[in-house]
Write a protein that holds these residues in place. Structure first.
Motif, PDB file in Angstrom:
ATOM      1  N   PHE A 104      -8.415  18.442 -12.423  1.00  0.00           N
ATOM      2  CA  PHE A 104      -9.793  18.744 -12.808  1.00  0.00           C
ATOM      3  C   PHE A 104      -9.830  19.955 -13.735  1.00  0.00           C
ATOM      4  CE2 PHE A 104     -13.756  21.086 -12.161  1.00  0.00           C
ATOM      5  CZ  PHE A 104     -14.683  20.113 -12.472  1.00  0.00           C
ATOM      6  N   ASN A 105      -9.088  20.995 -13.369  1.00  0.00           N
ATOM      7  CA  ASN A 105      -9.069  22.202 -14.206  1.00  0.00           C
ATOM      8  C   ASN A 105      -8.513  21.930 -15.591  1.00  0.00           C
ATOM      9  OD1 ASN A 105     -10.273  23.836 -12.268  1.00  0.00           O
ATOM     10  ND2 ASN A 105      -8.323  24.430 -11.369  1.00  0.00           N
ATOM     11  N   VAL A 106      -7.477  21.104 -15.697  1.00  0.00           N
ATOM     12  CA  VAL A 106      -6.909  20.759 -17.007  1.00  0.00           C
ATOM     13  C   VAL A 106      -7.945  20.012 -17.848  1.00  0.00           C
ATOM     14  CG1 VAL A 106      -5.182  19.331 -18.181  1.00  0.00           C
ATOM     15  CG2 VAL A 106      -4.507  20.802 -16.275  1.00  0.00           C
ATOM     16  N   VAL A 107      -8.639  19.062 -17.242  1.00  0.00           N
ATOM     17  CA  VAL A 107      -9.672  18.315 -17.972  1.00  0.00           C
ATOM     18  C   VAL A 107     -10.781  19.258 -18.438  1.00  0.00           C
ATOM     19  CG1 VAL A 107     -11.494  16.581 -17.747  1.00  0.00           C
ATOM     20  CG2 VAL A 107      -9.189  16.084 -16.913  1.00  0.00           C
ATOM     21  N   GLU A 108     -11.229  20.122 -17.567  1.00  0.00           N
ATOM     22  CA  GLU A 108     -12.324  21.025 -17.920  1.00  0.00           C
ATOM     23  C   GLU A 108     -11.908  22.010 -19.008  1.00  0.00           C
ATOM     24  OE1 GLU A 108     -15.709  20.953 -16.766  1.00  0.00           O
ATOM     25  OE2 GLU A 108     -14.826  18.978 -16.421  1.00  0.00           O
ATOM     26  N   GLN A 109     -10.664  22.472 -19.013  1.00  0.00           N
ATOM     27  CA  GLN A 109     -10.204  23.384 -20.058  1.00  0.00           C
ATOM     28  C   GLN A 109     -10.180  22.702 -21.421  1.00  0.00           C
ATOM     29  OE1 GLN A 109      -6.403  24.841 -18.733  1.00  0.00           O
ATOM     30  NE2 GLN A 109      -7.310  26.099 -17.126  1.00  0.00           N
ATOM     31  N   GLY A 110      -9.976  21.388 -21.420  1.00  0.00           N
ATOM     32  CA  GLY A 110      -9.915  20.648 -22.669  1.00  0.00           C
ATOM     33  C   GLY A 110     -11.257  20.192 -23.207  1.00  0.00           C
ATOM     34  N   ARG A 111     -12.319  20.470 -22.488  1.00  0.00           N
ATOM     35  CA  ARG A 111     -13.670  20.027 -22.928  1.00  0.00           C
ATOM     36  C   ARG A 111     -14.262  21.011 -23.893  1.00  0.00           C
ATOM     37  NH1 ARG A 111     -16.190  15.683 -19.959  1.00  0.00           N
ATOM     38  NH2 ARG A 111     -14.940  15.152 -18.178  1.00  0.00           N
TER      39      ARG A 111
END
Length: 111
Positions: A104-111
């Motif tokens: 989840f954190n990886v996805v959110e950092q890429g947004r």
């Protein structure tokens, strides 16, 4: 079942059982994401058994298995799509909740 909120709309937990799904729905979650590969340990419930319980309870479900050796770009892409498509709030699980938090954190950092 131990629910840890990462954000208001995303929470994680260690492995759940099909019997936990009604409590997840009653806690207000609309979708479940499994990050645990099937057969990681002998007695764990399968993703299919959780999916069946989720669908009976009217919840969305995705299985995005992330191996213990680490997530792949394909995992991250599938997670991004799942978060875009599934109704929230979303409940995610793996063995301990760590993989579900990390992806989840990886996805959110890429947004």
């Amino acid at each position: 079942m131990e629910i840890r909120h990462v954000t208001e709309d995303y929470a994680v937990s260690p492995q759940i059982t099909p019997e936990d799904v009604d409590a997840i729905r009653e806690a207000g979650f609309k979708s479940i994401i499994s990050h645990r590969p099937d057969d990681e340990v002998l007695d764990q419930p399968t993703a299919a058994s959780i999916r069946e319980a989720a669908e009976k309870a009217g919840l969305g479900f995705r299985h995005i298995p992330v191996s213990g050796s680490g997530m792949t770009q394909a995992n991250v892409d599938e997670m991004r799509t799942a978060l875009d498509e599934l109704e929230g709030p979303v409940f995610a699980y793996c063995r301990s909740g760590t993989r579900s938090t990390n992806i989840f954190n990886v996805v959110e950092q890429g947004r």
